[in-house]
Design a protein around this motif. Structure first.
Motif, PDB file in Angstrom:
ATOM      1  N   LEU A 119       0.838  -4.025  -4.587  1.00 29.51           N
ATOM      2  CA  LEU A 119       0.338  -4.200  -3.283  1.00 29.51           C
ATOM      3  C   LEU A 119       1.290  -3.423  -2.122  1.00 29.51           C
ATOM      4  CD1 LEU A 119      -1.512  -5.158  -1.451  1.00 29.51           C
ATOM      5  CD2 LEU A 119      -0.829  -7.301  -1.022  1.00 29.51           C
ATOM      6  N   ALA A 120       2.784  -3.956  -2.393  1.00 34.71           N
ATOM      7  CA  ALA A 120       3.786  -3.598  -1.279  1.00 34.71           C
ATOM      8  C   ALA A 120       4.141  -1.998  -1.625  1.00 34.71           C
ATOM      9  CB  ALA A 120       5.108  -4.239  -1.729  1.00 34.71           C
ATOM     10  N   TYR A 121       3.692  -1.436  -2.781  1.00 34.04           N
ATOM     11  CA  TYR A 121       3.865  -0.028  -3.089  1.00 34.04           C
ATOM     12  C   TYR A 121       2.725   0.943  -2.552  1.00 34.04           C
ATOM     13  CZ  TYR A 121       4.545   4.469  -5.510  1.00 34.04           C
ATOM     14  OH  TYR A 121       4.774   5.587  -5.764  1.00 34.04           O
ATOM     15  N   LEU A 122       1.552   0.212  -2.570  1.00 36.04           N
ATOM     16  CA  LEU A 122       0.199   0.858  -2.131  1.00 36.04           C
ATOM     17  C   LEU A 122       0.292   0.725  -0.564  1.00 36.04           C
ATOM     18  CD1 LEU A 122      -2.427  -0.651  -4.354  1.00 36.04           C
ATOM     19  CD2 LEU A 122      -1.512   1.777  -4.388  1.00 36.04           C
ATOM     20  N   CYS A 123       0.785  -0.168   0.099  1.00 33.18           N
ATOM     21  CA  CYS A 123       0.726  -0.474   1.599  1.00 33.18           C
ATOM     22  C   CYS A 123       2.169  -0.344   2.216  1.00 33.18           C
ATOM     23  CB  CYS A 123       0.120  -1.862   1.861  1.00 33.18           C
ATOM     24  SG  CYS A 123      -1.365  -2.130   1.170  1.00 33.18           S
ATOM     25  N   ALA A 174       1.859  -2.450 -16.099  1.00 34.52           N
ATOM     26  CA  ALA A 174       2.956  -2.061 -15.441  1.00 34.52           C
ATOM     27  C   ALA A 174       3.863  -1.068 -15.980  1.00 34.52           C
ATOM     28  CB  ALA A 174       3.497  -3.556 -15.480  1.00 34.52           C
ATOM     29  N   PHE A 175       3.897  -1.100 -17.472  1.00 35.13           N
ATOM     30  CA  PHE A 175       4.768  -0.010 -18.107  1.00 35.13           C
ATOM     31  C   PHE A 175       4.188   1.461 -17.715  1.00 35.13           C
ATOM     32  CE2 PHE A 175       5.817   2.892 -21.728  1.00 35.13           C
ATOM     33  CZ  PHE A 175       7.096   2.874 -21.536  1.00 35.13           C
ATOM     34  N   SER A 176       2.979   1.561 -17.640  1.00 38.30           N
ATOM     35  CA  SER A 176       2.287   2.929 -17.105  1.00 38.30           C
ATOM     36  C   SER A 176       2.795   3.346 -15.899  1.00 38.30           C
ATOM     37  CB  SER A 176       0.696   2.739 -17.190  1.00 38.30           C
ATOM     38  OG  SER A 176       0.261   3.894 -16.632  1.00 38.30           O
ATOM     39  N   PHE A 177       2.626   2.230 -14.797  1.00 33.83           N
ATOM     40  CA  PHE A 177       3.487   2.582 -13.615  1.00 33.83           C
ATOM     41  C   PHE A 177       4.692   2.770 -13.560  1.00 33.83           C
ATOM     42  CE2 PHE A 177       4.824   0.349  -9.460  1.00 33.83           C
ATOM     43  CZ  PHE A 177       4.592   1.392  -8.768  1.00 33.83           C
ATOM     44  N   TYR A 178       5.348   2.091 -14.464  1.00 33.10           N
ATOM     45  CA  TYR A 178       7.041   2.494 -14.353  1.00 33.10           C
ATOM     46  C   TYR A 178       6.999   3.843 -14.829  1.00 33.10           C
ATOM     47  CZ  TYR A 178      11.733   2.313 -15.864  1.00 33.10           C
ATOM     48  OH  TYR A 178      13.105   2.394 -16.123  1.00 33.10           O
ATOM     49  N   ARG A 179       6.508   4.487 -15.776  1.00 29.61           N
ATOM     50  CA  ARG A 179       6.708   5.773 -16.289  1.00 29.61           C
ATOM     51  C   ARG A 179       6.122   6.732 -15.191  1.00 29.61           C
ATOM     52  NH1 ARG A 179       4.319   6.760 -22.129  1.00 29.61           N
ATOM     53  NH2 ARG A 179       4.875   8.899 -21.758  1.00 29.61           N
ATOM     54  N   ASP A 180       4.893   6.579 -14.747  1.00 30.68           N
ATOM     55  CA  ASP A 180       4.329   7.393 -13.607  1.00 30.68           C
ATOM     56  C   ASP A 180       4.098   6.583 -12.500  1.00 30.68           C
ATOM     57  OD1 ASP A 180       3.220   9.610 -12.671  1.00 30.68           O
ATOM     58  OD2 ASP A 180       1.382   9.458 -13.741  1.00 30.68           O
ATOM     59  N   ARG A 181       4.849   6.806 -11.390  1.00 29.86           N
ATOM     60  CA  ARG A 181       4.793   5.978 -10.215  1.00 29.86           C
ATOM     61  C   ARG A 181       4.072   6.715  -9.252  1.00 29.86           C
ATOM     62  NH1 ARG A 181       9.832   5.957 -12.314  1.00 29.86           N
ATOM     63  NH2 ARG A 181      10.422   7.680 -11.089  1.00 29.86           N
ATOM     64  N   THR A 182       2.747   6.484  -9.336  1.00 27.88           N
ATOM     65  CA  THR A 182       1.887   7.292  -8.452  1.00 27.88           C
ATOM     66  C   THR A 182       0.785   6.020  -8.072  1.00 27.88           C
ATOM     67  OG1 THR A 182       0.067   7.394 -10.201  1.00 27.88           O
ATOM     68  CG2 THR A 182       1.780   9.299  -9.634  1.00 27.88           C
ATOM     69  N   THR A 183       0.212   6.334  -6.767  1.00 27.38           N
ATOM     70  CA  THR A 183      -0.782   5.532  -6.293  1.00 27.38           C
ATOM     71  C   THR A 183      -1.858   5.121  -7.232  1.00 27.38           C
ATOM     72  OG1 THR A 183      -0.445   6.511  -3.950  1.00 27.38           O
ATOM     73  CG2 THR A 183      -2.132   4.988  -4.197  1.00 27.38           C
ATOM     74  N   GLN A 184      -2.348   5.794  -8.124  1.00 28.89           N
ATOM     75  CA  GLN A 184      -3.460   5.507  -9.009  1.00 28.89           C
ATOM     76  C   GLN A 184      -2.863   4.524 -10.061  1.00 28.89           C
ATOM     77  OE1 GLN A 184      -4.809   8.831 -11.220  1.00 28.89           O
ATOM     78  NE2 GLN A 184      -6.352   7.661 -12.104  1.00 28.89           N
ATOM     79  N   LYS A 185      -1.591   4.702 -10.508  1.00 28.18           N
ATOM     80  CA  LYS A 185      -0.826   3.830 -11.572  1.00 28.18           C
ATOM     81  C   LYS A 185      -0.673   2.300 -10.756  1.00 28.18           C
ATOM     82  CE  LYS A 185      -0.959   6.668 -15.040  1.00 28.18           C
ATOM     83  NZ  LYS A 185      -1.810   6.568 -16.282  1.00 28.18           N
ATOM     84  N   ALA A 186      -0.356   2.356  -9.705  1.00 27.62           N
ATOM     85  CA  ALA A 186      -0.284   1.387  -8.728  1.00 27.62           C
ATOM     86  C   ALA A 186      -1.475   0.517  -8.440  1.00 27.62           C
ATOM     87  CB  ALA A 186       0.496   1.511  -7.534  1.00 27.62           C
ATOM     88  N   ARG A 187      -2.521   1.071  -8.448  1.00 27.96           N
ATOM     89  CA  ARG A 187      -3.668   0.426  -8.236  1.00 27.96           C
ATOM     90  C   ARG A 187      -4.233  -0.177  -9.376  1.00 27.96           C
ATOM     91  NH1 ARG A 187      -5.555   4.012  -5.566  1.00 27.96           N
ATOM     92  NH2 ARG A 187      -5.435   3.372  -3.619  1.00 27.96           N
ATOM     93  N   LYS A 188      -3.785   0.437 -10.465  1.00 28.79           N
ATOM     94  CA  LYS A 188      -4.507  -0.232 -11.661  1.00 28.79           C
ATOM     95  C   LYS A 188      -3.720  -1.137 -12.047  1.00 28.79           C
ATOM     96  CE  LYS A 188      -5.044   1.554 -16.691  1.00 28.79           C
ATOM     97  NZ  LYS A 188      -4.449   2.709 -17.699  1.00 28.79           N
ATOM     98  N   MET A 189      -2.353  -1.273 -11.991  1.00 31.84           N
ATOM     99  CA  MET A 189      -1.641  -2.538 -12.091  1.00 31.84           C
ATOM    100  C   MET A 189      -2.067  -3.692 -11.287  1.00 31.84           C
ATOM    101  SD  MET A 189       2.502  -3.248 -12.066  1.00 31.84           S
ATOM    102  CE  MET A 189       2.572  -3.244 -10.428  1.00 31.84           C
ATOM    103  N   PHE A 190      -2.273  -3.132  -9.900  1.00 34.15           N
ATOM    104  CA  PHE A 190      -2.869  -4.124  -8.993  1.00 34.15           C
ATOM    105  C   PHE A 190      -4.176  -4.925  -9.507  1.00 34.15           C
ATOM    106  CE2 PHE A 190      -5.448  -5.634  -5.270  1.00 34.15           C
ATOM    107  CZ  PHE A 190      -4.559  -6.361  -4.845  1.00 34.15           C
ATOM    108  N   TYR A 191      -5.141  -3.941  -9.942  1.00 32.63           N
ATOM    109  CA  TYR A 191      -6.339  -4.790 -10.615  1.00 32.63           C
ATOM    110  C   TYR A 191      -6.081  -5.295 -11.918  1.00 32.63           C
ATOM    111  CZ  TYR A 191      -8.959  -1.796  -7.219  1.00 32.63           C
ATOM    112  OH  TYR A 191      -9.204  -1.203  -6.043  1.00 32.63           O
ATOM    113  N   ALA A 192      -5.386  -4.999 -12.650  1.00 27.85           N
ATOM    114  CA  ALA A 192      -5.124  -5.798 -14.091  1.00 27.85           C
ATOM    115  C   ALA A 192      -4.366  -7.272 -13.583  1.00 27.85           C
ATOM    116  CB  ALA A 192      -4.011  -4.989 -14.860  1.00 27.85           C
ATOM    117  N   SER A 193      -3.612  -7.297 -12.583  1.00 29.12           N
ATOM    118  CA  SER A 193      -3.126  -8.554 -12.157  1.00 29.12           C
ATOM    119  C   SER A 193      -4.292  -9.576 -11.566  1.00 29.12           C
ATOM    120  CB  SER A 193      -1.821  -8.328 -11.076  1.00 29.12           C
ATOM    121  OG  SER A 193      -2.475  -7.813  -9.782  1.00 29.12           O
ATOM    122  N   LEU A 194      -5.241  -8.785 -10.904  1.00 31.26           N
ATOM    123  CA  LEU A 194      -6.341  -9.702 -10.352  1.00 31.26           C
ATOM    124  C   LEU A 194      -6.967 -10.187 -11.617  1.00 31.26           C
ATOM    125  CD1 LEU A 194      -7.625  -7.328  -7.549  1.00 31.26           C
ATOM    126  CD2 LEU A 194      -6.250  -9.657  -7.376  1.00 31.26           C
TER     127      LEU A 194
END
Length: 443
Positions: free
Chosen positions: A273-277, A342-362
């Motif tokens: 969330l902090a990365y997206l905002c 989270a590993f996908s976001f670590y490898r490719d730090r984009t907004t799309q990957k961050a949003r995917k990790m956020f939804y996975a946490s939900l």
């Protein structure tokens, strides 16, 4: 003759209308004017056909009926101000209800209630007290609403600078600060009192300490240091502990499994969330961890590391007798899913990957809590398992005793009778659960 009587009737109505100006307003629903100027009663289609086929017109309304209509008009006029006041009261109640809902961050507070209720069920053992569960959830909801309201009171200027928060009740001016403080104080004291009277002092103390930690420690830290994220994770981990304490009256080793899951889960959830905002938090003046990390690598690394900490929790819940082996499998599967995001976001730090990790946490938290409730082991099931283990141990000890001679058997029975000790549970070696179980050796 008929024309003369109709004229008299019309003149009498005009006379009465001069004394009651509302007459035509209400009489128009019952009469209409003919082309000759005569007032005739309004007719239904059936009566209209009957009237046109008859030679004699229907009589005009009597003076008594006209007086009754005038009285009804006067009464309706007296009820009009009351109706307007009731409408204003309803609109006012809706306005403040909406403000209280937004001040309390109701959806976030309901999530806190869900974690507290899960902790209550887990700490209840075999039988769950429904009234106690409802009172615990209600008290938790009120304390959470108070904490969120005080949080917004302290952050009015910051919220006014952010797009997603500038329409909240306080920045938009829909409610005053003294009103919000009064609301927060009232529901906070009421929730703490409810937990004290219906649960126990331990649960009420945890609720009050969590309110203070969130409103007076975490809230100012958001503008001072990025460590606020970890303090906020502690705040989120306390409600399930509160529920367990409300049900059992104590804090045991098993009660820490769900709080640990909530603590480690909040870090990747909030990092995404902090990365997206980031821009919004920077405009609001908040010192978040992601703002000092332009590339996002450290933010993603922290999220991935805390996802790894979630992996052994399912096995620990099974090993400590809180849940069955199926929960271990399900927990491992859902944890590997959020870890992969989270590993996908670590490898490719984009907004799309961050949003995917956020939804996975939900998705992770409700699945984890539901599985823990569904596969939990009650006291009766644990007793059955302990009884089967003790029966096996007893049979094997009897087989060994048969091979001994009489003297050794008597000496062994005497020693066991004088120095008998209860068996030691595997969880009693905590906080070192991977050490072997201590065994007692007789002389």
């Amino acid at each position: 003759m008929w024309r003369h009587s109709a004229t008299l009737s019309f003149s009498s109505r005009l006379f009465y209308s001069s004394t009651n100006p509302n007459y035509f307003h209400y009489a128009s629903a019952f009469s209409h004017f003919t082309p000759n100027g005569v007032v005739e009663p309004a007719l239904s289609p059936y009566n209209r056909r009957f009237y046109s086929s008859s030679a004699t017109p229907s009589p005009s309304p009597s003076p008594d009926s006209v007086i009754k209509l005038g009285l009804l008009a006067d009464r309706s006029e007296t009820f009009r101000p009351l109706t307007a006041k009731a409408r204003d009261a309803i609109q006012l109640a809706r306005h403040y209800g909406r403000c209280y809902w937004e001040l309390s961050k109701a959806r976030l507070s309901l999530l806190v209630v869900a974690t507290s209720g899960t902790g209550y069920v887990l700490g209840s053992g075999g039988a769950v007290d429904l009234m106690g569960l409802c009172c615990t959830c209600a008290g938790t909801m009120m304390v959470a609403a108070s904490a969120n309201s005080l949080n917004q009171v302290f952050e009015i200027k910051n919220d006014a600078k952010m797009k997603r928060t500038r329409l909240r009740p306080l920045p938009s001016g829909r409610i005053t600060v003294p009103h919000a403080v009064t609301w927060a104080s009232t529901v906070g004291l009421a929730g703490t009192a409810l937990l004290t009277s219906e649960a126990n002092a331990l649960a009420a103390g945890l609720a009050a300490s969590n309110l203070i930690l969130y409103a007076f420690v975490y809230t100012p830290l958001k503008q001072i240091h990025p460590v606020n994220t970890w303090v906020g994770a502690v705040v989120g981990a306390i409600p399930p502990l509160l529920g367990w304490a409300a049900a059992s009256g104590q804090i045991s080793l098993n009660s820490l499994i769900l709080p640990a899951a909530l603590y480690f889960w909040q870090i990747p959830h909030f990092m995404a969330l902090a990365y997206l905002c980031r821009d919004d938090y920077a405009a609001g003046g908040y010192r978040m961890f992601s703002l000092a990390d332009a590339s996002g690598q450290r933010t993603a690394a922290v999220a991935f590391r805390n996802c790894l900490y979630l992996i052994p929790l399912g096995f620990i819940a099974y090993d400590w007798g809180l849940a069955s082996g199926w929960f271990c499998v399900e927990s491992s599967a859902i944890t590997l899913a959020i870890t992969a995001a989270a590993f996908s976001f670590y490898r490719d730090r984009t907004t799309q990957k961050a949003r995917k990790m956020f939804y996975a946490s939900l998705l992770y938290l409700p699945v984890f809590m539901t599985g823990l409730l569904f596969h939990r082991l009650t006291d009766d099931q644990e007793c059955v398992a302990d009884t089967s283990d003790s029966t096996f141990e007893l049979s094997s000890s009897q087989d060994t005793a048969i091979s001994l001679d009489d003297d050794q058997k008597k000496r062994r029975d005497f020693t066991a009778g004088s120095q008998a000790r209860p068996p030691v549970a595997y969880a009693s070696v905590a906080p070192f659960p991977f050490l072997p179980v201590p065994s007692y050796v007789g002389p």
